[in-house]
Design a protein around this motif. Structure first.
Motif, PDB file in Angstrom:
ATOM      1  N   LYS A  55      21.411  20.496 -24.249  1.00  0.00           N
ATOM      2  CA  LYS A  55      21.153  21.151 -25.780  1.00  0.00           C
ATOM      3  C   LYS A  55      21.324  22.771 -25.385  1.00  0.00           C
ATOM      4  O   LYS A  55      22.346  23.288 -26.246  1.00  0.00           O
ATOM      5  N   ASP A  56      20.691  23.303 -24.649  1.00  0.00           N
ATOM      6  CA  ASP A  56      21.246  24.398 -24.554  1.00  0.00           C
ATOM      7  C   ASP A  56      21.984  24.612 -23.858  1.00  0.00           C
ATOM      8  O   ASP A  56      22.747  25.624 -24.810  1.00  0.00           O
ATOM      9  N   GLU A  57      23.186  24.308 -23.686  1.00  0.00           N
ATOM     10  CA  GLU A  57      24.545  24.521 -23.329  1.00  0.00           C
ATOM     11  C   GLU A  57      25.476  23.893 -24.726  1.00  0.00           C
ATOM     12  O   GLU A  57      27.230  24.972 -24.286  1.00  0.00           O
ATOM     13  N   PHE A  58      24.941  23.423 -25.234  1.00  0.00           N
ATOM     14  CA  PHE A  58      26.083  22.933 -26.401  1.00  0.00           C
ATOM     15  C   PHE A  58      26.311  24.058 -27.740  1.00  0.00           C
ATOM     16  O   PHE A  58      26.601  24.846 -27.669  1.00  0.00           O
ATOM     17  N   MET A  59      24.176  24.558 -26.985  1.00  0.00           N
ATOM     18  CA  MET A  59      23.859  25.859 -28.467  1.00  0.00           C
ATOM     19  C   MET A  59      25.157  27.497 -27.876  1.00  0.00           C
ATOM     20  O   MET A  59      25.587  28.282 -28.712  1.00  0.00           O
TER      21      MET A  59
END
Length: 774
Positions: A27-31
């Motif tokens: 999720k961090d990479e997505f954000m």
């Protein structure tokens, strides 16, 4: 692992794959990518006409993984739609198409409502991008089809139909035309086949834009059946056939190759037929809400039209179909049509077709009399060719079939007289009118032209203008009654037995001792050489149904004296003949042609006298009995398709003469086509012109040889002026043996590059050897 994570910000396909497998872990990479998208979007909106590769990749990446983070991407779809609404025409074409593809992905994942997306796409049809418009059109049709696949979404359909109705009045012609094409495709695919869709398309027929009007008119004409899907399928099928044909050519030769090719073609044909959706060409005209006002408005639009002649013809076609199907009253249409009813007029057969389509029973005969008189004065005259006269007579027949009261007895008598014309096309067209009125109103014909009475004539009720012949039973249902059905079966058995015995031909046998001649006839009374010989017409015509039916026609007038003689001899020889089918006459010399005719006439009269009973068509009690039995059958049982087929066969049988058993199979199809007419006229019925060859092959060959009789025989020029001169080398070579000329003939042929190399090598070696010897 650290190296792997460092590559994720730049490798979007890999990150997309990992997010679909485990969204929570990445999720961090997505954000991080989402924040990058927001900043890139702000930069792009400053210059929307320039292409941005990073934004293109990020938009598609977020659309692919939007279902993994629906809460974080709540406003993502609306942001893309706002960009398209703010800059619909200034956007770079590639970026605009990328935004549309991303929205379609979101719609497929059910993250956006169909109403908002389709409304936006209809607005984008105004963009000057042909590729984008075709892409959006396909998606609109597919999306609406998927929404209505399981059950009709009435709410969505109403919203979109109202929006399309507004789009048809849009100032942008391209968008309006594309919206109309979408509605027509949805109707043909049976998705929007309701009354509202048809009436929205009907408003496009009154458009001032030619493209929109032509598309709407073609929809109601049912002639625009070209579909892109069918074209692509046909191309795919051709590719498959080529591949199979190439494989069959390369593989081992055997008989199985042809069978395999045929099997592939049959499979492809079945597949293409199963893919085609049913197309209802003319059902749209029935769904018009107010056909009278719509036809009046369209006709008023045609009167003031300055378009091409083809467009005007299409509009007249739609008006004539509306008038004929809905039985409308537009009295100004017929005088307007009269100006086009000239033999030299362009597409005159279509104009005659429109006149026939626009006629119906409720139309006052006075209105159509001008059309019929114009056709008679301009077409059915001796100054015109046979084809023109035949077309005119065919059009009058089609008009009278739909409005029988338009014809008067005097004009009908004049048209029927053309049945004796030497031109076969005119003769057949006139006989078709005669046959038509024998079925619908025989009282208008002269007594000798009505033919023999049939059961259908007795049941025929000639209606006055505006009268309605309502029945409380199904006509012909008495055929399902066991009593009548059994009697009919017995009659058919008798007729078939009579046909098997004689087959309608004379069996002439002559003994050597006594010189008797036995002439036998079939039970149906058909004799070759009586009426048909005197009439002078062909016996093999498909529609010549009245050549032998009338005893008082031309054939009887031509041989009236012979009939009187035959009647006198018939009385004397009737006593000698014990059975009705054979007459034995003692003769001492061969029979002449006249005497043979007399004997045939005597046999025919004897047959008729033996069968002379009161016909069923003239017995009123039997008619009432049939009506009561038909009413009983209609009310007592539920009829099936087989029952209706029997009823139709019985109704056709009533129209046939009972004494013409051998002609029943031949005439059944023609009479069935005459009685059962469709709601639209076929152009082939008007353009149907019969042509008769003047000569067969033998007579034409005889004519050619006669023309060559006086021609001089071709002679060759002398080879040389002096016959004693020596021959040339060319002439001598023709007499030489082939082996002597073989080398010379071979040298004239084209040699390959390898042969030339070998010849050059041999020449050089030979030259080298010669040099060494010296």
């Amino acid at each position: 692992m650290v190296r792997h994570n460092n590559q994720l910000p730049t490798n979007l396909p890999q990150l997309q794959n990992l997010l679909k497998r485990d969204p929570a872990s990445y999720k961090d990479e997505f954000m991080q990518q989402y924040r990058h998208y927001i900043s890139t979007k702000l930069v792009f909106e400053m210059k929307p006409d320039q292409y941005n590769k990073d934004l293109d990749d990020l938009v598609m990446f977020l659309a692919q993984v939007s279902h993994c983070f629906p809460q974080d991407l709540v406003g993502y779809a609306q942001e893309l739609m706002d960009i398209l609404q703010r800059h619909p025409t200034t956007l770079h074409p590639d970026m605009r198409k990328t935004f549309c593809r991303a929205l379609i992905l979101l719609r497929n994942k059910n993250l956006i409502s169909p109403t908002a997306l389709l409304t936006l796409f209809f607005q984008l049809l105004r963009c000057p991008d042909k590729e984008l418009r075709a892409f959006l059109k396909n998606h609109i049709i597919t999306d609406i089809k998927n929404v209505n696949s399981k059950s009709k979404n009435i709410k969505l359909n109403n919203v979109l139909q109202n929006f399309m109705f507004a789009m048809l009045k849009d100032s942008n012609v391209t968008a309006a035309k594309m919206s109309l094409d979408v509605m027509i495709d949805l109707y043909k695919k049976n998705i929007w086949n309701d009354q509202k869709t048809v009436n929205v398309i009907a408003t496009a027929c009154l458009s001032k834009t030619t493209k929109i009007m032509v598309a709407a008119l073609q929809f109601f004409m049912g002639s625009d059946e070209k579909e892109e899907d069918s074209d692509s399928d046909a191309e795919d099928d051709n590719v498959i056939i080529k591949e199979v044909g190439m494989a069959a050519r390369v593989n081992k030769k055997s008989r199985k190759r042809e069978k395999q090719m045929e099997r592939v073609k049959k499979t492809l044909k079945k597949r293409s037929n199963s893919k085609k959706a049913p197309v209802f060409n003319f059902s749209a005209i029935h769904l018009v809400r107010d056909p009278q006002s719509f036809a009046e408005q369209l006709f008023k639009h045609v009167e003031g039209m300055n378009e091409r002649f083809e467009v005007k013809v299409m509009a007249l076609d739609v008006i004539s179909r509306l008038i004929g199907i809905h039985q409308l009253f537009i009295f100004n249409f017929y005088p307007y049509l009269n100006r086009f009813l000239q033999p030299h007029q362009r597409d005159v057969t279509k104009m005659l077709l429109f006149a026939a389509q626009a006629s119906h029973e409720l139309l006052p005969p006075d209105v159509l009399e001008s059309v019929v008189s114009a056709i008679v004065n301009n077409f059915v005259t001796e100054r015109n060719s046979a084809e023109v006269m035949a077309v005119g007579l065919n059009s009058i027949r089609e008009i009278c079939a739909r409005c029988p009261l338009v014809m008067n007895a005097e004009l009908l008598r004049e048209l029927v007289e053309y049945r004796t014309s030497k031109q076969k096309s005119v003769m057949m067209a006139s006989r078709s009118i005669l046959q038509l009125y024998r079925i619908i109103n025989p009282e208008m014909l002269p007594r000798k032209e009505r033919g023999r009475p049939t059961e259908a004539m007795s049941e025929l009720a000639i209606r006055a203008y505006g009268a309605v012949d309502a029945k409380d039973y199904i006509p012909g249902a008495e055929a399902l009654n066991p009593d009548i059905e059994g009697a009919a079966a017995d009659d058919e058995k008798e007729e078939s037995a009579a046909e098997d015995e004689s087959d309608g031909w004379e069996d002439v046998t002559q003994s050597d001792d006594e010189g008797w001649v036995n002439v036998s006839h079939s039970d149906d009374g058909e004799v070759v050489g009586s009426d048909s010989e005197a009439d002078g017409s062909d016996e093999d015509d498909d529609e010549e149904v009245d050549s032998d039916e009338d005893d008082d026609e031309d054939g009887s007038e031509a041989s009236g004296d012979e009939e009187d003689d035959s009647d006198e001899e018939g009385d004397s020889e009737e006593e000698e003949s014990e059975d009705g089918g054979t007459i034995e006459t003692r003769i001492s010399r061969p029979l002449s042609k006249r005497e043979k005719k007399k004997q045939k006439r005597i046999n025919k009269d004897l047959k008729r006298s033996k069968k002379k009973t009161v016909p069923a068509a003239e017995d009123p009690t039997l008619i009432e009995e049939r009506k009561s039995k038909a009413a009983t059958v209609s009310l007592s049982r539920i009829l099936t398709d087989k029952d209706f087929a029997k009823i139709d066969a019985a109704q056709v049988k009533k129209t046939l003469d009972a004494s013409k058993a051998r002609q029943k199979r031949k005439l059944a199809d023609d009479l069935d086509d005459t009685i059962k007419r469709g709601e639209l006229v076929r152009l082939d019925d008007i353009e149907k012109v019969y042509k008769k060859r003047r000569h067969d092959k033998d007579s034409r060959l005889t004519t050619v040889l006669e023309g060559r009789a006086d021609r001089e025989k071709p002679t060759r020029k002398p080879k040389r002026q002096n016959p004693n001169a020596s021959t040339t080398n060319r002439e001598k070579s023709k007499k030489k043996n082939f082996m002597m000329l073989k080398q010379k003939a071979k040298g004239k042929q084209k040699r390959s590059f390898k042969d030339k190399q070998i010849a050059l090598r041999n020449a050089l070696l030979k030259q080298k050897k010669m040099g060494l010897k010296k």
